[in-house]
Design a protein around this motif. Structure first.
Motif, PDB file in Angstrom:
ATOM      1  N   GLY A  77       1.114  -0.933   0.199  1.00  0.00           N
ATOM      2  CA  GLY A  77      -0.018  -0.277   0.596  1.00  0.00           C
ATOM      3  C   GLY A  77       0.672   1.374   0.234  1.00  0.00           C
ATOM      4  N   THR A  78       1.882   0.962   0.736  1.00  0.00           N
ATOM      5  CA  THR A  78       2.763   2.036   1.259  1.00  0.00           C
ATOM      6  C   THR A  78       3.335   2.828  -0.781  1.00  0.00           C
ATOM      7  N   VAL A  79       3.809   1.534  -1.527  1.00  0.00           N
ATOM      8  CA  VAL A  79       4.132   1.495  -2.388  1.00  0.00           C
ATOM      9  C   VAL A  79       3.848   2.021  -3.550  1.00  0.00           C
ATOM     10  N   ARG A  80       2.077   1.954  -3.090  1.00  0.00           N
ATOM     11  CA  ARG A  80       1.097   2.822  -4.200  1.00  0.00           C
ATOM     12  C   ARG A  80       0.641   3.352  -4.069  1.00  0.00           C
ATOM     13  N   ASN A  81       1.156   4.170  -2.996  1.00  0.00           N
ATOM     14  CA  ASN A  81       1.002   5.497  -2.297  1.00  0.00           C
ATOM     15  C   ASN A  81       2.146   6.580  -3.139  1.00  0.00           C
TER      16      ASN A  81
END
Length: 201
Positions: free
Chosen positions: A170-174
């Motif tokens: 999720g952090t990578v997608r952000n």
């Protein structure tokens, strides 16, 4: 006699540049290297007046090597060659204090003259490259966004990037969403293209 160190990883291009410079009565190629990490040790050994560095070298890129060379051998002036006039690279080169920045498709006599001018302490910068660099400005990407986008450019999925960087998917997608917004891109692929085109990656 102007003593030159030449750093270029492509054999045919390196051989052609060396042959071209050997035609000049006042320029001598005293060393040739193929990797960025070889530049500083070889320069310290042969003490060139000018280092002509390809920007895209294996192990260590030309601009990073130039910054180290400037610290270790301040008397050596630096001319960076690139096949692509990416604005981000030009800005990095200027920030490093590189005296000359030249595209590889410049006429042959331009390289020799640029070496002479660089050796004389003059700056040699392609006006179009500098103008383009000023137009695009500094990279809007944070270091983490750039790293994530660079990994995505290599074809890694969000899960793979997360594993490599010890982040959650999720952090990578952000980070990818942030990079897309900051580059004004339509999607991840477009963001990679834009960032690569201007030298932000």
């Amino acid at each position: 006699m102007i003593r030159v160190l030449l750093a270029e990883d492509m054999h045919m291009i390196r051989a052609a540049l060396t042959a071209l410079l050997r035609l000049e009565s006042d320029i001598e190629v005293v060393a040739e290297v193929t990797r960025g990490d070889e530049i500083v040790p070889e320069a310290l050994r042969v003490r060139p007046d000018v280092a002509v560095l390809d920007i895209d070298l294996p192990v260590v890129d030309g601009i990073t090597a130039a910054a180290t060379l400037r610290e270790r051998l301040p008397s050596c002036r630096i001319l960076v060659l690139t096949a692509m006039g990416q604005p981000g690279h030009v800005r990095r080169a200027l920030a490093t204090g590189i005296e000359a920045f030249l595209v590889k498709d410049a006429p042959g006599d331009r390289l020799a003259e640029s070496i002479r001018r660089t050796a004389a302490g003059l700056r040699v910068l392609d006006a179009e490259l500098v103008s383009s660099a000023m137009e695009y400005g500094e990279s809007p990407l944070t270091p983490r966004e750039a790293t994530v986008l660079r990994e995505a450019a290599r074809g890694a999925s969000a899960e793979e990037i997360a594993s490599r960087l010890h982040l959650s998917p999720g952090t990578v997608r952000n980070y990818l969403t942030g990079a897309i917004a900051k580059t004004g891109a339509r999607n991840k692929i477009d963001a990679i293209r834009i960032a690569e085109d201007v030298g932000w990656l």
